[in-house]
Design a protein around this motif. Structure first.
Motif, PDB file in Angstrom:
ATOM      1  N   ASP A 120      52.228  64.171  42.989  1.00 12.44           N
ATOM      2  CA  ASP A 120      50.857  63.803  43.359  1.00 12.44           C
ATOM      3  C   ASP A 120      50.505  62.556  42.558  1.00 12.44           C
ATOM      4  O   ASP A 120      50.258  62.623  41.368  1.00 12.44           O
ATOM      5  CB  ASP A 120      49.915  64.962  43.027  1.00 12.44           C
ATOM      6  N   PHE A 121      50.483  61.400  43.217  1.00 10.99           N
ATOM      7  CA  PHE A 121      50.268  60.154  42.505  1.00 10.99           C
ATOM      8  C   PHE A 121      48.882  60.067  41.864  1.00 10.99           C
ATOM      9  O   PHE A 121      48.685  59.315  40.914  1.00 10.99           O
ATOM     10  CB  PHE A 121      50.489  58.960  43.438  1.00 10.99           C
ATOM     11  N   SER A 122      47.931  60.829  42.365  1.00  4.63           N
ATOM     12  CA  SER A 122      46.597  60.818  41.759  1.00  4.63           C
ATOM     13  C   SER A 122      46.582  61.581  40.438  1.00  4.63           C
ATOM     14  O   SER A 122      45.623  61.472  39.669  1.00  4.63           O
ATOM     15  CB  SER A 122      45.561  61.430  42.717  1.00  4.63           C
ATOM     16  N   GLU A 123      47.640  62.343  40.158  1.00  8.34           N
ATOM     17  CA  GLU A 123      47.759  63.107  38.913  1.00  8.34           C
ATOM     18  C   GLU A 123      49.115  62.830  38.265  1.00  8.34           C
ATOM     19  O   GLU A 123      49.736  63.724  37.698  1.00  8.34           O
ATOM     20  CB  GLU A 123      47.616  64.609  39.211  1.00  8.34           C
TER      21      GLU A 123
END
Length: 228
Positions: free
Chosen positions: A16-19
């Motif tokens: 998950d690139f947002s995390e």
């Protein structure tokens, strides 16, 4: 024959690139040995992914090693950026380097370990004349550019030939495989001669925990190495 303990490398393409920072920490906690940053430029492969600033932002979050897998055309001008970002290993593609000997020497001069990758259609002969400069040889078991692809079992003879070449010459080279590495394929790659295994989807996806998936992959790799 080399029978070193398996090294498990995590590709963060399925993360998950947002995390991303949390995902990297989670992989270290799960027992992964190092992270592979799949660097893609939209030219050598059709996808575009991480730049050095993203890697640098995650470097201080974990203590495990980082390797940059440069799926890019003409990597030479950018080599210092990946080392400065904290990658101890820099892997270039034989197909992307006009003067491969010079490129591998430049990586070593920067203080990093030099790796070279071969696409499925590229024969082992493309790198036999530079193996004295190589710390890691990566045999791609998919065509590079995207995660989640099916393992190409026809690459196992190339893996075996690479292992024989390394052992016959007494070279201290890690032999890595990348692409479709999962519980159902890692044993065969290990039996063929690999000792470093890069997994993505098999680590991030499944009904059990990431710790359990990591342990299962390592166990299957161990069994494959013991069965050589």
């Amino acid at each position: 024959m080399d029978t070193r303990a398996p090294t498990l490398v995590a590709s963060v393409l399925p993360a998950d690139f947002s995390e991303l920072g949390q995902e990297v920490r989670r992989l270290e906690k799960a027992g992964v040995d190092r992270i592979q940053w799949d660097v893609m430029d939209g030219r050598f492969v059709p996808n575009i992914t991480f730049g050095p600033d993203v890697i640098s932002a995650n470097r201080e979050l974990v203590s495990m090693g980082f390797e940059a897998h440069l799926m890019v055309d003409d990597p030479d001008p950018m080599l210092p950026r990946w080392v400065e970002a904290g990658c101890e290993i820099v892997i270039v593609h034989a197909e992307a380097c006009r003067h491969l000997h010079r490129t591998l020497s430049a990586i070593a001069d920067l203080g990093a370990k030099a790796g070279v990758a071969l696409n499925p259609a590229t024969p082992l002969d493309a790198v036999t004349n530079v193996l004295d400069l190589v710390d890691l040889l990566l045999v791609m078991t998919v065509n590079p550019g995207f995660g989640g692809q099916q393992y190409i079992a026809a690459m196992e003879p190339k893996i075996a030939a690479a292992r024989a070449e390394i052992d016959q010459r007494g070279l201290d080279i890690e032999l890595e495989v990348d692409g479709g590495i999962a519980g159902s394929t890692i044993g065969a790659a290990a039996r063929a001669g690999a000792d470093v295994f890069c997994a993505g989807s098999a680590l991030f996806n499944g009904a059990d925990t990431i710790e359990q998936r990591t342990a299962a992959l390592r166990s299957a790799a161990d069994a494959g190495i013991e069965a050589r």
